[in-house]
Design an enzyme around this catalytic site. Structure first.
Site, short mmCIF file in Angstrom:
data_model
loop_
_atom_site.label_atom_id
_atom_site.label_comp_id
_atom_site.label_asym_id
_atom_site.label_seq_id
_atom_site.Cartn_x
_atom_site.Cartn_y
_atom_site.Cartn_z
N ASP A 107 -37.80 -1.41 34.95
CA ASP A 107 -37.46 -0.35 34.01
C ASP A 107 -38.47 0.77 34.12
O ASP A 107 -39.69 0.52 34.09
CB ASP A 107 -37.44 -0.87 32.57
CG ASP A 107 -36.24 -1.76 32.28
OD1 ASP A 107 -35.37 -1.89 33.16
OD2 ASP A 107 -36.17 -2.32 31.17
N ASP B 135 -23.48 -3.46 26.39
CA ASP B 135 -24.72 -3.78 25.69
C ASP B 135 -24.41 -4.08 24.24
O ASP B 135 -23.97 -3.19 23.49
CB ASP B 135 -25.69 -2.60 25.79
CG ASP B 135 -25.97 -2.22 27.24
OD1 ASP B 135 -26.12 -3.13 28.07
OD2 ASP B 135 -26.03 -1.02 27.54
#
Length: 248
Positions: A10, A132
């Site tokens: 990330d 998500d």
């Protein structure tokens, strides 16, 4: 077919970080450069790298420095690269594909314009949708926007529009190592016609086996690899020993 373990990187403001439960206020920074992290994963046998641009997800625009990192990873990391974060338009998808990534992960655009995403998925076979989920509903825009749609309804709508592949993240578990949401995966598996990638809460080899048993084809792993509670070799061995239950 056995599941595969996918290491994650990330990016946030040029740094390699991991978030906890999707919160930018709870980011753990790691000192290694993205290329060094990727090289270590490749040395351990990874064939696919999962990269999320958190800055782009937050701001809606990919920083030039992050685009440069992605180019270097695609060109030199020795793995296929899938990328998500900040993909808000058809042009954003095409720009990511032009970087040479193997797969583009789309969340916010899928929630706002499912037909466009379905068409892109059908045209390119290199677009997957990120579902998500927090508290039973799908979130978008860096997980800050509640779409009001359940995971099941969201996946069904995107499948109807032509999407085959999905990344399912249990936001409440992301970065915690508390274990995956196997019930969520099991509910969505019969509705996903292609790849089902699982993320969130994977902190041990047993967790990798659990997501595979729930029907996931891939386990995306982040913090556990960084803090040493799980190695990629252990994750890969567990994934290989746990065949998935793919739909016919």
């Amino acid at each position: 077919m056995a599941a595969i373990a996918i290491p994650a990187i990330d990016l946030l403001d040029g740094r390699v970080v991991r978030l906890r439960q999707g919160s930018y206020d709870h980011a753990t920074e790691y000192s290694a450069e993205p290329e060094r992290v990727a090289a270590a994963f490749a040395e351990q046998g990874a064939t696919l790298l999962h990269v999320i641009d958190l800055s782009a997800a937050r701001d809606g625009r990919r920083p030039d420095a992050h685009a440069a990192v992605l180019r270097r990873l695609v060109d030199g990391c020795g793995m296929a690269v899938q990328v998500g974060g900040g993909i808000r338009s058809r042009d954003d998808v095409l720009a990511a594909l032009e970087l040479g990534v193997a797969r583009v992960l789309v969340g916010t655009l899928a929630a706002r314009d499912p037909r466009t995403v379905g068409a892109l998925a059908a045209e390119t076979a290199r677009v997957a949708v990120a579902a998500d989920v927090r508290d039973g509903t799908v979130r978008a825009a860096a997980w800050l926007e509640d779409t009001g749609s359940s995971g099941t309804a969201f996946v069904r709508r995107l499948v109807e529009c032509g999407v085959r592949d999905f990344l399912v993240t249990a936001i409440e578990r992301d970065g915690t190592g508390d274990g995956p949401d196997t019930a969520l995966l099991a509910r969505l598996r019969p509705r996903v016609q292609g790849l089902l990638m699982a993320a969130g809460g994977i902190g041990s080899a047993a967790d990798v086996a659990a997501v595979a048993a729930a029907g996931a084809d891939c386990a995306v792993i982040g913090r556990a690899l960084y803090d040493g509670s799980l190695t990629l070799l252990e994750a890969s061995a567990s994934a290989r020993s746990s065949p998935t239950d793919r739909p016919s």
